[in-house]
Design a protein around this motif. Structure first.
Motif, PDB file in Angstrom:
ATOM      1  N   ARG A 166     -66.806  -7.257 150.451  1.00 15.21           N
ATOM      2  CA  ARG A 166     -68.110  -6.652 150.739  1.00 15.21           C
ATOM      3  C   ARG A 166     -69.161  -7.725 151.032  1.00 15.21           C
ATOM      4  O   ARG A 166     -69.965  -7.583 151.962  1.00 15.21           O
ATOM      5  CB  ARG A 166     -68.568  -5.820 149.544  1.00 15.21           C
ATOM      6  CG  ARG A 166     -67.787  -4.561 149.295  1.00 15.21           C
ATOM      7  CD  ARG A 166     -68.487  -3.707 148.263  1.00 15.21           C
ATOM      8  NE  ARG A 166     -67.659  -2.598 147.827  1.00 15.21           N
ATOM      9  CZ  ARG A 166     -68.130  -1.535 147.178  1.00 15.21           C
ATOM     10  NH1 ARG A 166     -69.417  -1.469 146.900  1.00 15.21           N
ATOM     11  NH2 ARG A 166     -67.325  -0.563 146.801  1.00 15.21           N
ATOM     12  N   LEU A 167     -69.158  -8.760 150.214  1.00 19.61           N
ATOM     13  CA  LEU A 167     -70.140  -9.827 150.406  1.00 19.61           C
ATOM     14  C   LEU A 167     -69.969 -10.480 151.779  1.00 19.61           C
ATOM     15  O   LEU A 167     -70.949 -10.699 152.512  1.00 19.61           O
ATOM     16  CB  LEU A 167     -70.005 -10.866 149.295  1.00 19.61           C
ATOM     17  CG  LEU A 167     -70.971 -12.051 149.347  1.00 19.61           C
ATOM     18  CD1 LEU A 167     -72.414 -11.572 149.223  1.00 19.61           C
ATOM     19  CD2 LEU A 167     -70.637 -13.054 148.250  1.00 19.61           C
ATOM     20  N   ALA A 168     -68.713 -10.779 152.132  1.00 17.27           N
ATOM     21  CA  ALA A 168     -68.454 -11.412 153.432  1.00 17.27           C
ATOM     22  C   ALA A 168     -68.854 -10.494 154.579  1.00 17.27           C
ATOM     23  O   ALA A 168     -69.464 -10.931 155.573  1.00 17.27           O
ATOM     24  CB  ALA A 168     -66.980 -11.782 153.536  1.00 17.27           C
ATOM     25  N   ALA A 169     -68.539  -9.204 154.457  1.00 22.12           N
ATOM     26  CA  ALA A 169     -68.846  -8.262 155.528  1.00 22.12           C
ATOM     27  C   ALA A 169     -70.353  -8.105 155.708  1.00 22.12           C
ATOM     28  O   ALA A 169     -70.857  -8.062 156.843  1.00 22.12           O
ATOM     29  CB  ALA A 169     -68.202  -6.912 155.245  1.00 22.12           C
ATOM     30  N   ARG A 170     -71.091  -8.017 154.628  1.00 21.61           N
ATOM     31  CA  ARG A 170     -72.533  -7.784 154.734  1.00 21.61           C
ATOM     32  C   ARG A 170     -73.284  -9.035 155.183  1.00 21.61           C
ATOM     33  O   ARG A 170     -74.313  -8.939 155.841  1.00 21.61           O
ATOM     34  CB  ARG A 170     -73.058  -7.246 153.405  1.00 21.61           C
ATOM     35  CG  ARG A 170     -72.468  -5.886 153.088  1.00 21.61           C
ATOM     36  CD  ARG A 170     -73.017  -5.226 151.852  1.00 21.61           C
ATOM     37  NE  ARG A 170     -72.284  -3.989 151.597  1.00 21.61           N
ATOM     38  CZ  ARG A 170     -72.605  -3.088 150.675  1.00 21.61           C
ATOM     39  NH1 ARG A 170     -73.688  -3.301 149.921  1.00 21.61           N
ATOM     40  NH2 ARG A 170     -71.883  -2.008 150.518  1.00 21.61           N
ATOM     41  N   LEU A 171     -72.780 -10.185 154.822  1.00 18.09           N
ATOM     42  CA  LEU A 171     -73.399 -11.405 155.321  1.00 18.09           C
ATOM     43  C   LEU A 171     -73.104 -11.599 156.807  1.00 18.09           C
ATOM     44  O   LEU A 171     -73.984 -11.984 157.589  1.00 18.09           O
ATOM     45  CB  LEU A 171     -72.910 -12.614 154.521  1.00 18.09           C
ATOM     46  CG  LEU A 171     -73.497 -12.786 153.119  1.00 18.09           C
ATOM     47  CD1 LEU A 171     -72.838 -13.964 152.408  1.00 18.09           C
ATOM     48  CD2 LEU A 171     -75.012 -12.986 153.177  1.00 18.09           C
TER      49      LEU A 171
END
Length: 488
Positions: A166-171
């Motif tokens: 999730r963190l990678a996708a949203r960044l």
């Protein structure tokens, strides 16, 4: 591995055919809960009737017990399926949960180490270890506690991967043409939202707590562990204020998904007690009105008093027992617990022995104890998150027992963190195998060494199997397996 675990746990599960060790409490409690929803008292000679297949001697008066109900309800499920008048019925749930634990640990190890071989090794070692095997063949509470704790850890592992995705996708969604998110976005990073696997972990921890209170340290340790994983992911992703962001953005929701959920789940395990009127202390609040706490529902206030009493009981539990074992001795198996021992006939020798002894496989346990030192080095020296996670599980299950040196404790309590000991051992087996960049010769040597170790562990388990599964053997054969004087 699960098939092997099932064979070892279910074959001759009804031997011995009588209540052994603390089955005298938990199996009979499970039967009474099937009848009433709460624990009731038994006459003094109840074991003889129960062993003879006549459990109907249960008294009407409620019994005072000091452990939560869930583990006994799980035992009761097996009795509901296969009857309360036979040992297979009252041990079925323990064997089923023990088998599932082996499968679950194999999946956890494969996820952590990225290796099907190491996952299989973890499952094999837990499947053949005598400590876990005996507790999977005996209806005590600890095998259920161990399972729910392992399930919670597995859920947090899945949450760790999900959170990083999730963190990678949203960044990346806010990244410019150069692939770098704007500075404002990297200041604290995005909010990751609700995480279902954390909720599952909270549920499992509540079920563990509903089995035994010794799950409490795991709730604190796993809660801190999952937040630490979030802090690390934000730092690696380049978030500038990663610590503050992790604490403020991830911490509150992590707390909400774990602690309140675990507490509500724990209260739900007392449903049978809440629905009754005759359970022990159920109407205490009605008999003891309070101006200060009268706003609380009577059921909760009565349960709070019950817990206060049970906590006082645990604090003062210091009765001498021939098989008590200080926590200092657990990792080296200084004083195994004898669940059952008789001297029957029929083994073709002058003297025979039939035993059920909670004794781990020495190669597995002593190897795991040494592995903890390696993991400590890898955590401090290499900052390996896997080493830290495994050590957290061991510490949560082991270190709290040192706070109560006067309390009567037993080696079989260590099953709560045994899966993490096996993970520690498998971690070191992975080091022997070599990493992905190791050359072919190194990998071949590693595979041979790991194969020899696993084969030796299986062979040693086969040697000790008779004293784990109540086989009738000559006394001399039993005595040969008592390697240390303190094992007798």
């Amino acid at each position: 591995m699960a098939v092997l675990a099932g064979i070892l746990r279910f074959v001759r599960l009804d031997e011995p055919g009588s209540l052994v060790f603390d089955e005298t409490y938990y199996v009979k409690d499970a039967y009474s809960m099937l009848q009433s929803g709460y624990e009731r008292e038994w006459p003094e000679d109840a074991n003889d009737s129960f062993n003879a297949g006549n459990p109907g001697v249960l008294l009407d008066s409620p019994d005072y017990v000091v452990h939560p109900p869930l583990g006994k309800w799980m035992i009761a499920a097996g009795m509901l399926l296969f009857g309360s008048d036979n040992a297979f019925g009252w041990r079925f749930s323990a064997a089923a949960i023990g088998t599932l634990s082996v499968l679950l640990l194999a999946l956890v190890a494969q996820r952590m180490f990225g290796s099907a071989l190491l996952g299989a090794a973890a499952g094999l070692l837990l499947a053949v270890d005598g400590h876990h095997l005996v507790e999977s063949r005996t209806s005590l509470l600890d095998i259920f506690l161990s399972f729910w704790l392992l399930a919670a850890f597995a859920a947090l592992l899945l949450d760790r991967d999900d959170g990083r995705r999730r963190l990678a996708a949203r960044l990346s969604a806010t990244a410019g043409d150069d692939g770098i998110p704007p500075p404002a976005r990297l200041a604290y990073g995005p909010f990751l939202g609700f995480r279902a696997w954390r909720l599952v972990a909270g549920l499992c921890l509540g079920l563990a707590l509903g089995t035994k209170w010794s799950a409490l340290p795991f709730i604190a340790a796993f809660g801190l562990l999952t937040v630490a994983w979030d802090l690390s992911s934000r730092r690696i992703a380049g978030v500038h204020h990663w610590f503050r962001a992790g604490v403020l953005k991830d911490g509150p929701l992590a707390f909400a998904c774990i602690v309140p959920v675990a507490l509500l789940t724990y209260l739900a395990t007392w449903t049978g007690w809440f629905l009754s009127r005759d359970a022990y202390d159920r109407t205490w609040a009605e008999r003891n009105p309070s101006e200060q706490w009268g706003w609380l529902p009577d059921g909760l206030r009565s349960l709070a008093e019950y817990h206060r009493s049970a906590f006082s009981f645990h604090q003062g539990l210091g009765t001498d027992h021939p098989y008590e074992a200080s926590a200092w001795t657990w990792l080296v198996m200084g004083r195994p617990t004898s669940f059952f021992y008789e001297k029957p006939s029929g083994c073709g020798a002058d003297a025979c022995s039939q035993a059920v002894t909670v004794l781990g496989n020495p190669l597995i346990w002593w190897g795991a104890a040494l592995s903890l030192l390696v993991l400590l080095f890898c955590w401090l020296g290499r900052r390996d998150w896997r080493a830290a996670a495994i050590l957290t599980g061991v510490a949560a299950g082991y270190l709290p027992w040192f706070l109560y040196p006067e309390r009567t404790t037993f080696y079989f309590y260590a099953v709560s963190f045994e899966p993490f000991l096996v993970l520690a051992l498998v971690y070191c087996l992975g080091l022997l195998l070599g990493g992905p960049d190791a050359d072919g010769a190194r990998r071949r040597r590693g595979i041979v060494l790991v194969g020899v170790f696993l084969a030796a562990a299986v062979a040693l388990s086969a040697y000790f199997l008779p004293i784990w599964t109540a086989e009738v053997i000559p006394y001399d054969q039993w005595r040969m397996r008592m390697w240390l004087r303190s094992w007798i």
